[in-house]
Design a protein around this motif. Structure first.
Motif, PDB file in Angstrom:
ATOM      1  N   ALA A   1      -4.993   2.964  -8.188  1.00 47.69           N
ATOM      2  CA  ALA A   1      -3.708   2.726  -7.526  1.00 47.69           C
ATOM      3  C   ALA A   1      -3.943   2.307  -6.076  1.00 47.69           C
ATOM      4  O   ALA A   1      -3.321   1.364  -5.583  1.00 47.69           O
ATOM      5  CB  ALA A   1      -2.830   3.972  -7.588  1.00 47.69           C
ATOM      6  N   GLU A   2      -4.857   2.978  -5.408  1.00 49.46           N
ATOM      7  CA  GLU A   2      -5.167   2.643  -4.026  1.00 49.46           C
ATOM      8  C   GLU A   2      -5.698   1.208  -3.939  1.00 49.46           C
ATOM      9  O   GLU A   2      -5.273   0.420  -3.094  1.00 49.46           O
ATOM     10  CB  GLU A   2      -6.196   3.642  -3.473  1.00 49.46           C
ATOM     11  CG  GLU A   2      -6.737   3.318  -2.079  1.00 49.46           C
ATOM     12  CD  GLU A   2      -5.677   3.351  -0.988  1.00 49.46           C
ATOM     13  OE1 GLU A   2      -4.719   4.149  -1.113  1.00 49.46           O
ATOM     14  OE2 GLU A   2      -5.798   2.568  -0.027  1.00 49.46           O
TER      15      GLU A   2
ATOM     16  N   TYR B   1      -2.676  -1.399  -5.417  1.00 52.95           N
ATOM     17  CA  TYR B   1      -1.294  -1.442  -4.942  1.00 52.95           C
ATOM     18  C   TYR B   1      -1.069  -0.972  -3.504  1.00 52.95           C
ATOM     19  O   TYR B   1      -0.151  -1.445  -2.851  1.00 52.95           O
ATOM     20  CB  TYR B   1      -0.394  -0.610  -5.865  1.00 52.95           C
ATOM     21  CG  TYR B   1      -0.447  -1.057  -7.300  1.00 52.95           C
ATOM     22  CD1 TYR B   1      -0.123  -2.365  -7.644  1.00 52.95           C
ATOM     23  CD2 TYR B   1      -0.829  -0.190  -8.312  1.00 52.95           C
ATOM     24  CE1 TYR B   1      -0.175  -2.789  -8.958  1.00 52.95           C
ATOM     25  CE2 TYR B   1      -0.881  -0.604  -9.632  1.00 52.95           C
ATOM     26  CZ  TYR B   1      -0.563  -1.898  -9.949  1.00 52.95           C
ATOM     27  OH  TYR B   1      -0.612  -2.322 -11.244  1.00 52.95           O
ATOM     28  N   MET B   2      -1.839   0.002  -3.037  1.00 52.79           N
ATOM     29  CA  MET B   2      -1.545   0.545  -1.709  1.00 52.79           C
ATOM     30  C   MET B   2      -2.008  -0.446  -0.643  1.00 52.79           C
ATOM     31  O   MET B   2      -3.121  -0.961  -0.713  1.00 52.79           O
ATOM     32  CB  MET B   2      -2.233   1.893  -1.518  1.00 52.79           C
ATOM     33  CG  MET B   2      -1.821   2.938  -2.542  1.00 52.79           C
ATOM     34  SD  MET B   2      -0.050   3.289  -2.498  1.00 52.79           S
ATOM     35  CE  MET B   2       0.163   4.129  -4.050  1.00 52.79           C
TER      36      MET B   2
ATOM     37  N   ARG C   1       0.346   6.905   1.931  1.00 53.11           N
ATOM     38  CA  ARG C   1       0.182   5.473   1.712  1.00 53.11           C
ATOM     39  C   ARG C   1       1.268   4.977   0.759  1.00 53.11           C
ATOM     40  O   ARG C   1       1.628   5.662  -0.199  1.00 53.11           O
ATOM     41  CB  ARG C   1      -1.185   5.198   1.082  1.00 53.11           C
ATOM     42  CG  ARG C   1      -2.350   5.621   1.948  1.00 53.11           C
ATOM     43  CD  ARG C   1      -2.847   4.511   2.818  1.00 53.11           C
ATOM     44  NE  ARG C   1      -3.549   3.483   2.058  1.00 53.11           N
ATOM     45  CZ  ARG C   1      -3.808   2.265   2.535  1.00 53.11           C
ATOM     46  NH1 ARG C   1      -3.397   1.936   3.739  1.00 53.11           N
ATOM     47  NH2 ARG C   1      -4.466   1.392   1.797  1.00 53.11           N
ATOM     48  N   ALA C   2       1.763   3.774   1.019  1.00 55.64           N
ATOM     49  CA  ALA C   2       2.824   3.231   0.171  1.00 55.64           C
ATOM     50  C   ALA C   2       2.431   1.860  -0.358  1.00 55.64           C
ATOM     51  O   ALA C   2       1.768   1.096   0.329  1.00 55.64           O
ATOM     52  CB  ALA C   2       4.117   3.132   0.971  1.00 55.64           C
ATOM     53  N   PRO C   3       2.852   1.550  -1.589  1.00 56.13           N
ATOM     54  CA  PRO C   3       2.565   0.225  -2.145  1.00 56.13           C
ATOM     55  C   PRO C   3       3.616  -0.789  -1.699  1.00 56.13           C
ATOM     56  O   PRO C   3       4.314  -1.379  -2.518  1.00 56.13           O
ATOM     57  CB  PRO C   3       2.630   0.474  -3.655  1.00 56.13           C
ATOM     58  CG  PRO C   3       3.616   1.574  -3.794  1.00 56.13           C
ATOM     59  CD  PRO C   3       3.534   2.416  -2.560  1.00 56.13           C
ATOM     60  N   LEU C   4       3.726  -0.965  -0.393  1.00 52.97           N
ATOM     61  CA  LEU C   4       4.787  -1.813   0.153  1.00 52.97           C
ATOM     62  C   LEU C   4       4.207  -2.916   1.022  1.00 52.97           C
ATOM     63  O   LEU C   4       3.195  -2.717   1.701  1.00 52.97           O
ATOM     64  CB  LEU C   4       5.734  -0.982   1.032  1.00 52.97           C
ATOM     65  CG  LEU C   4       6.549   0.103   0.360  1.00 52.97           C
ATOM     66  CD1 LEU C   4       7.258   0.924   1.425  1.00 52.97           C
ATOM     67  CD2 LEU C   4       7.553  -0.495  -0.605  1.00 52.97           C
TER      68      LEU C   4
ATOM     69  N   PRO D   1       5.039  -3.875  -5.663  1.00 53.96           N
ATOM     70  CA  PRO D   1       4.347  -4.761  -6.613  1.00 53.96           C
ATOM     71  C   PRO D   1       5.173  -5.094  -7.853  1.00 53.96           C
ATOM     72  O   PRO D   1       5.022  -6.172  -8.409  1.00 53.96           O
ATOM     73  CB  PRO D   1       3.102  -3.954  -6.997  1.00 53.96           C
ATOM     74  CG  PRO D   1       2.856  -3.056  -5.841  1.00 53.96           C
ATOM     75  CD  PRO D   1       4.215  -2.696  -5.320  1.00 53.96           C
TER      76      PRO D   1
ATOM     77  N   PHE E   1       2.802   4.042  -9.731  1.00 51.67           N
ATOM     78  CA  PHE E   1       1.709   3.126  -9.413  1.00 51.67           C
ATOM     79  C   PHE E   1       0.357   3.746  -9.770  1.00 51.67           C
ATOM     80  O   PHE E   1      -0.637   3.040  -9.856  1.00 51.67           O
ATOM     81  CB  PHE E   1       1.775   2.721  -7.936  1.00 51.67           C
ATOM     82  CG  PHE E   1       3.042   1.978  -7.647  1.00 51.67           C
ATOM     83  CD1 PHE E   1       3.150   0.638  -7.964  1.00 51.67           C
ATOM     84  CD2 PHE E   1       4.151   2.639  -7.141  1.00 51.67           C
ATOM     85  CE1 PHE E   1       4.332  -0.045  -7.760  1.00 51.67           C
ATOM     86  CE2 PHE E   1       5.335   1.966  -6.925  1.00 51.67           C
ATOM     87  CZ  PHE E   1       5.428   0.620  -7.239  1.00 51.67           C
ATOM     88  N   ARG E   2       0.343   5.070  -9.978  1.00 50.73           N
ATOM     89  CA  ARG E   2      -0.867   5.732 -10.464  1.00 50.73           C
ATOM     90  C   ARG E   2      -0.880   5.745 -11.997  1.00 50.73           C
ATOM     91  O   ARG E   2      -1.890   5.446 -12.627  1.00 50.73           O
ATOM     92  CB  ARG E   2      -0.941   7.171  -9.922  1.00 50.73           C
ATOM     93  CG  ARG E   2      -2.232   7.902 -10.269  1.00 50.73           C
ATOM     94  CD  ARG E   2      -2.208   9.336  -9.754  1.00 50.73           C
ATOM     95  NE  ARG E   2      -1.146  10.127 -10.377  1.00 50.73           N
ATOM     96  CZ  ARG E   2      -1.217  10.657 -11.598  1.00 50.73           C
ATOM     97  NH1 ARG E   2      -2.292  10.479 -12.329  1.00 50.73           N
ATOM     98  NH2 ARG E   2      -0.212  11.349 -12.082  1.00 50.73           N
TER      99      ARG E   2
END
Lengths: 109, 416
Positions: free
Chosen positions: A53-54, A57-58, B251-254, B344, B400-401
């Motif tokens: 995920a890191e 996407y992060m 942390r953010a997926p942005l 995403p 997202f995980r």
């Protein structure tokens, strides 16, 4: 090969991006490639979901100077890296793929 | 003070000099039960539903600028719920249901106008995709209908349906319950209603730090107007969400991109509905003031500048002129940009974070305005109970995980 600039003052109407291979060109010739220096894991099988995920996407999404990839799609067709300020949109530096990543302080000089 | 015909008459007799401020402007207290970071539509709606539905009134909304000065005041005010997947349909249709009674509920005219949102198909692929959306929506109880080219022309007479167009219109999907609302009024209405229930709205106050206890849970925030203690922080900061979450090490997926829009000079009513086109990429409606409101795609790079390059606007205007030749000599009045936080999978993130007491509602990307009431409603329940509301559950940060995305890149309808 450095290509000649178009005759009109493009810096007045859009970002001017200094391609390390072609010199300064107009923004419309380029595609943004996202955050730079994200290294693909060497042993993908060892990664757990958290690490995937890191990696996938992060993102830093930094407010300030950030290293990012650009693609000169309507020019030399090559990827390169840039340090750009995400509040002013000013490009502080560009450098080729494989070059040592620039630190923000160096770019300021 | 309640708005009514009687109050209007009374104030009119008084030469309109007796109107008072619509919400209080208190100094921050030293502690609150819950602090909402971000005073846009979503944050204010969250505060309102926290107070009204969950009885939590010891709440502060902290806003770095002025309320509704961010994306709430910068969007193109389009409301619709024709998203493809079950999870999204439930979320956006929940919002659409709330839009219907919102002016009465808030006692504030948000000028919700269900004039119909028509999405144009220009290719065989478009036709197939839109029909799939129509059928999927119907299964989920979301109104959406397929229109032939002639029916599209009938619904929106200024539309150019000539087969000679570069990308001829082959049909359209129409959601009749979709439409527009006055974006500022949504922020003001929620602010007024929340303030009346006891919520403190603190403007010009930026969060600069998030304090954590020995167990890692949040214990307060540092702001430009001093430190405030709290057990729960709800971050609803749109384009600045990454920056705020970073204060707590989350942390953010942005990625935050500029999204631009522009309006024309005001003219008499000429445009009856909302029209969107993914393929040539533009969307347009006419505000009640008479301006044509036109939206562009996002700029290509991350930026917090609240502006953008000229060419995305030029592209949008070219597309509008192609679809509506009637507007080719229309003069544009002004343009602006907002910073949208894009995920995403183009779906929002609503829920808990790895930090105890820290909640987040973000990632609405290019289409958050339409969801304002529903977003606030389900997020308030999530914050109040400390567990996701059933409608919000699929939109967790954790997806997202796990990989369970809600991929709405097509339904998001704005190029990015």
């Amino acid at each position: 090969m450095k290509l000649p600039l178009p005759p009109w003052p493009i810096e007045d109407v859009m970002l001017l991006i200094d391609c390390p291979h072609c010199g300064p060109r107009a923004e419309v010739e380029f595609r943004y490639g996202g955050q730079a220096h994200i290294v693909r894991p060497e042993q993908p099988a060892d990664l757990d979901d958290e690490a995937w995920a890191e990696h996938l996407y992060m993102r830093d999404n930094r407010r300030g100077l950030q290293a990012e990839r650009w693609y000169h799609i309507h020019g030399c067709g090559r990827f390169f890296n840039a340090l750009r300020h995400t509040v002013t949109d000013v490009f502080e530096a560009t450098y080729t793929v494989g070059a040592t990543p620039l630190k923000c302080e160096e770019a300021r000089k | 003070m309640k708005f009514s015909a009687i109050s209007l008459v009374r104030h009119a007799i008084n030469d309109h000099k007796s109107w008072t401020r619509q919400w209080r402007s208190p100094a921050p207290k030293s502690a609150y039960d819950t602090i909402i970071v971000g005073g846009g539509g979503h944050g204010l709606a969250t505060a309102y539903y926290l107070a009204k539905e969950h009885g939590l009134t010891n709440v502060a909304v902290i806003e770095k600028g002025w309320i509704g000065g961010g994306n709430t005041g910068r969007n193109t005010t389009i409301i619709r719920s024709n998203y493809l997947f079950d999870e999204s349909a439930a979320l956006y249709d929940h919002a659409l249901d709330l839009w219907h009674g919102l002016s009465q509920e808030l006692n504030y005219n948000v000028m919700y106008s269900p004039r119909g949102v028509m999405m144009l198909a220009h290719s065989v692929h478009d036709v197939q995709v839109f029909k799939r959306h129509v059928y999927s929506n119907r299964l989920n109880g979301v109104d959406n209908a397929w229109l032939s080219r002639a029916e599209a022309k009938e619904f929106c007479p200024p539309l150019n349906v000539s087969p000679d167009a570069r990308y001829p219109v082959m049909g359209a999907a129409l959601q009749r319950r979709g439409g527009t609302a006055r974006h500022d009024a949504v922020a003001w209405g929620y602010a007024r209603a929340a303030s009346a229930l006891g919520v403190d709205i603190i403007e010009n106050c930026q969060v600069v730090g998030i304090d954590r206890g020995p167990d890692g849970a949040v214990v307060g925030v540092q702001t430009t107007r001093g430190s405030i203690q709290t057990k729960k922080i709800a971050v609803v900061a749109a384009g600045s969400t990454s920056t705020v979450l970073e204060l707590a090490g989350v942390r953010a997926p942005l990625e935050s991109y500029p999204l631009q829009a522009l309006v024309s000079e005001p003219v008499k009513p000429v445009f009856p509905c909302v029209v969107m086109s993914n393929t040539v990429h533009a969307y347009i409606s006419q505000s009640d003031k008479g301006e044509l409101v036109i939206g562009a795609g996002t700029d290509q790079y991350i930026s917090y500048s609240q502006t953008g390059a000229a060419y995305p606007l030029a592209h949008a205007v070219e597309a509008i002129c192609e679809l509506f030749p009637i507007f080719t000599r229309m003069r544009m009045l002004r343009s602006w940009g907002g910073i949208v936080d894009v995920t995403p999978d183009r779906s929002p993130i609503i829920g808990l974070t790895p930090v105890h007491g820290l909640f987040v509602n973000c990632g609405w990307g290019t289409g958050g305005f339409k969801a304002t009431p529903g977003s606030g409603h389900v997020f308030a329940a999530t914050v109040a109970k400390g567990a996701p509301h059933p409608i919000a559950a699929p939109f967790s940060l954790d997806r997202f995980r796990t990989g369970r995305m809600v991929d709405e890149a097509a339904a998001a309808a704005v190029a990015h």
